[in-house]
Design an enzyme around this catalytic site. Structure first.
Site, mmCIF file in Angstrom:
data_model
loop_
_atom_site.group_PDB
_atom_site.id
_atom_site.type_symbol
_atom_site.label_atom_id
_atom_site.label_comp_id
_atom_site.label_asym_id
_atom_site.label_seq_id
_atom_site.Cartn_x
_atom_site.Cartn_y
_atom_site.Cartn_z
ATOM 1 N N HIS A 20 -0.975 1.725 -6.311
ATOM 2 C CA HIS A 20 -2.029 1.495 -7.307
ATOM 3 C C HIS A 20 -1.438 1.050 -8.644
ATOM 4 O O HIS A 20 -1.899 1.467 -9.701
ATOM 5 C CB HIS A 20 -2.899 2.754 -7.483
ATOM 6 C CG HIS A 20 -3.869 2.936 -6.353
ATOM 7 N ND1 HIS A 20 -5.024 2.205 -6.243
ATOM 8 C CD2 HIS A 20 -3.835 3.753 -5.265
ATOM 9 C CE1 HIS A 20 -5.680 2.574 -5.139
ATOM 10 N NE2 HIS A 20 -4.979 3.498 -4.525
ATOM 11 N N ASP A 22 -0.154 -2.459 -8.549
ATOM 12 C CA ASP A 22 -0.046 -3.929 -8.452
ATOM 13 C C ASP A 22 -1.072 -4.616 -9.348
ATOM 14 O O ASP A 22 -0.769 -5.607 -10.018
ATOM 15 C CB ASP A 22 -0.096 -4.438 -6.999
ATOM 16 C CG ASP A 22 -1.355 -4.099 -6.222
ATOM 17 O OD1 ASP A 22 -2.158 -3.248 -6.684
ATOM 18 O OD2 ASP A 22 -1.551 -4.694 -5.135
ATOM 19 N N GLY A 107 -8.421 -0.031 9.691
ATOM 20 C CA GLY A 107 -8.767 1.168 8.921
ATOM 21 C C GLY A 107 -7.634 2.167 8.787
ATOM 22 O O GLY A 107 -7.841 3.301 8.368
ATOM 23 N N GLY A 109 -4.993 1.761 6.825
ATOM 24 C CA GLY A 109 -4.324 1.630 5.533
ATOM 25 C C GLY A 109 -3.004 0.877 5.648
ATOM 26 O O GLY A 109 -2.174 0.924 4.745
ATOM 27 N N LEU A 110 -2.795 0.160 6.759
ATOM 28 C CA LEU A 110 -1.557 -0.628 6.913
ATOM 29 C C LEU A 110 -1.850 -2.123 6.764
ATOM 30 O O LEU A 110 -1.079 -2.970 7.196
ATOM 31 C CB LEU A 110 -0.896 -0.335 8.270
ATOM 32 C CG LEU A 110 -0.494 1.131 8.502
ATOM 33 C CD1 LEU A 110 0.114 1.307 9.893
ATOM 34 C CD2 LEU A 110 0.498 1.610 7.440
ATOM 35 N N SER A 113 -6.272 -6.268 7.275
ATOM 36 C CA SER A 113 -7.001 -7.410 6.710
ATOM 37 C C SER A 113 -6.038 -8.425 6.097
ATOM 38 O O SER A 113 -6.204 -9.637 6.304
ATOM 39 C CB SER A 113 -8.069 -6.965 5.714
ATOM 40 O OG SER A 113 -7.493 -6.278 4.646
ATOM 41 N N ASP A 157 -0.399 -6.522 -0.775
ATOM 42 C CA ASP A 157 -0.493 -6.574 0.690
ATOM 43 C C ASP A 157 -0.313 -7.992 1.213
ATOM 44 O O ASP A 157 0.432 -8.242 2.162
ATOM 45 C CB ASP A 157 -1.863 -6.058 1.159
ATOM 46 C CG ASP A 157 -2.148 -4.655 0.655
ATOM 47 O OD1 ASP A 157 -1.203 -3.989 0.179
ATOM 48 O OD2 ASP A 157 -3.313 -4.227 0.736
ATOM 49 N N TYR A 207 -12.032 2.303 -4.616
ATOM 50 C CA TYR A 207 -10.900 1.465 -5.034
ATOM 51 C C TYR A 207 -11.290 0.672 -6.288
ATOM 52 O O TYR A 207 -10.568 0.656 -7.288
ATOM 53 C CB TYR A 207 -10.511 0.507 -3.890
ATOM 54 C CG TYR A 207 -9.327 -0.356 -4.226
ATOM 55 C CD1 TYR A 207 -8.038 0.043 -3.894
ATOM 56 C CD2 TYR A 207 -9.482 -1.570 -4.897
ATOM 57 C CE1 TYR A 207 -6.932 -0.739 -4.220
ATOM 58 C CE2 TYR A 207 -8.393 -2.353 -5.223
ATOM 59 C CZ TYR A 207 -7.128 -1.942 -4.873
ATOM 60 O OH TYR A 207 -6.051 -2.716 -5.207
HETATM 61 C C1 GLA Z 1 -4.656 -1.650 -1.319
HETATM 62 C C2 GLA Z 1 -4.735 -2.962 -2.088
HETATM 63 C C3 GLA Z 1 -3.401 -3.272 -2.784
HETATM 64 C C4 GLA Z 1 -2.902 -2.086 -3.600
HETATM 65 C C5 GLA Z 1 -2.963 -0.804 -2.763
HETATM 66 C C6 GLA Z 1 -2.618 0.416 -3.577
HETATM 67 O O1 GLA Z 1 -3.769 -1.750 -0.241
HETATM 68 O O2 GLA Z 1 -5.043 -4.032 -1.231
HETATM 69 O O3 GLA Z 1 -3.542 -4.408 -3.601
HETATM 70 O O4 GLA Z 1 -3.621 -1.940 -4.788
HETATM 71 O O5 GLA Z 1 -4.226 -0.596 -2.176
HETATM 72 O O6 GLA Z 1 -1.316 0.363 -4.032
#
Ligand code: GLA
Length: 371
Positions: A20, A22, A107, A109-110, A113, A157, A207
């Site tokens: 959190h 970027d 879903g 968190g890896l 998308s 990402d 988010y």
């Molecule tokens: C998601 C967002 C990224 C980043 C992370 C948290 O993966 O796509 O841009 O903000 O959360 O670090």
């Protein structure tokens, strides 16, 4: 998939540290994973993009001149968004058949998308016989996520999904998009990714809320400090300006500022081969994400706490946006199997959820193969 002309893949990711930050101009340290999305593609001499998946029943046939009509469809929106933005950026778009094979669990968190967006854009570039401009692809993929999936994400990402390198972490400065590859040279250590398997909810809205809180913090701090982003604020400056910020906004800013410091510590420790110092940065990062940024939740807290207490573990933290998803732990290789078993068992006992250890390696980002 012999009948397709190319296989174009892009990676899922795990972020070692720099969470959190970027979208606040900070530095992040993600790795591309061997869990990826592959697009099998061939031109079809029509004015349609036909889409199939290996793991989903959904199929779609989309006229090139009506891309935006499909912008809200659950899975297709990512592909349509990328095709639309690719064309808008002045590139050639022509009819094609695509089959997507995504091994990044949805879903989790890896960043399934990002893997889908980046591989689709790289596939379109390949069909258009254009050189692969990874930076442009990452930026268009980020726009697709923001405009078509409604997540006001940063660049981490999509950037690592495109630029990742086998055996290396990517140290990315999100303010300038300059980057370095850092070899993961911790002998006898492994990065273990464990999915909390807690169903996500409201990730997008929470988010986006966090992102606006950091923007609010920056706006308020700028009345005293000459800074262009939150990542440029030091801990001392933040302390001095604490009275400018409402308590919740102060906590959000404190996470960002201290996380940027932890990235610096972790990078030095990684370069010098000190796993214990990397591990304590991971533990401190989790705590800050849980207490100051409030994005962990009780399942990720339990998963990180259980991992941190195991003797083979140097450190553990949630990775990605949070609100569910995975942890990343730095673990002694020799103890990794026992560590995994212990964490799964103890997590089940404490939360009732079955967690999952992913077998995955640090791999390349975009890979293009002619079939
Ligand atoms: C998601 C967002 C990224 C980043 C992370 C948290 O993966 O796509 O841009 O903000 O959360 O670090």
């Amino acid at each position: 998939m012999k009948e397709y002309l190319y296989k174009v893949s892009a990676a899922g990711r795990v972020n070692i540290i720099g969470e959190h930050v970027d979208y606040c101009g900070g530095k992040v340290l993600p790795c591309a994973l061997s869990l990826n999305n592959a697009v099998y593609v061939r031109p079809n001499d029509s004015d349609r993009i036909n889409i199939k998946w290996t793991t989903l029943k959904e199929e779609a046939s989309i006229p090139l001149d009506r891309l935006s009509d499909f912008a809200s469809q659950k899975y297709v929106k990512y592909i349509v968004g990328c095709a639309y933005l690719w064309q808008q950026a002045g590139h050639r778009l022509s009819g094609c058949d695509m089959k997507l094979d995504c091994t990044v669990p949805f879903g989790s968190g890896l960043s399934s998308s990002a893997a889908i967006e980046v591989s689709v854009l790289a596939a379109l570039a390949t069909l258009a016989r254009e050189p692969i401009d990874k930076k442009e692809i990452a930026l268009l993929a980020q726009q697709a996520e923001q405009r078509f999936a409604g997540v006001m994400c940063g660049i981490m990402d999509q950037f690592v999904s495109a630029h990742g390198k086998k055996g290396h972490a990517l140290l990315l400065d999100c303010k300038t998009l300059n980057y370095d590859y850092i070899p993961i040279a911790l002998a006898d250590c492994a990065l273990v990714v464990i999915d909390s398997c807690k169903p996500h909810d409201l990730v997008e809205s929470k988010y986006n809320e966090r992102r606006s809180e950091t923007e609010e913090a920056l706006r308020l701090l700028q009345s005293k400090l000459r800074v262009s982003c939150l990542a440029d604020v030091s801990s001392e400056q933040l302390k001095r300006c604490a009275n400018l910020l409402p308590p919740v906004i102060f906590k959000r800013a404190r996470h960002v500022v201290t996380e940027c410091e932890r990235v610096r510590l972790a990078v030095t420790a990684l370069k010098n081969g000190y796993p214990a110092a990397v591990g304590s940065a991971l533990n401190a990062s989790h705590r800050s994400l849980s207490e100051d940024y409030e994005v962990a939740g009780k399942e990720l807290d339990a998963l990180a706490r259980i991992a941190q207490a195991h003797p083979a573990c140097f450190g553990s933290r949630m990775t990605g946006a949070g609100f569910g998803g995975c942890t990343v732990s730095l673990v002694k290789k020799a103890g990794a199997a026992a560590f995994g078993e212990y964490v799964l068992q103890e997590y089940k006992r404490q939360t009732g959820y079955d967690a999952k250890v992913y077998e995955t390696e640090i791999s390349d980002g975009i890979v293009i193969q002619k079939l």
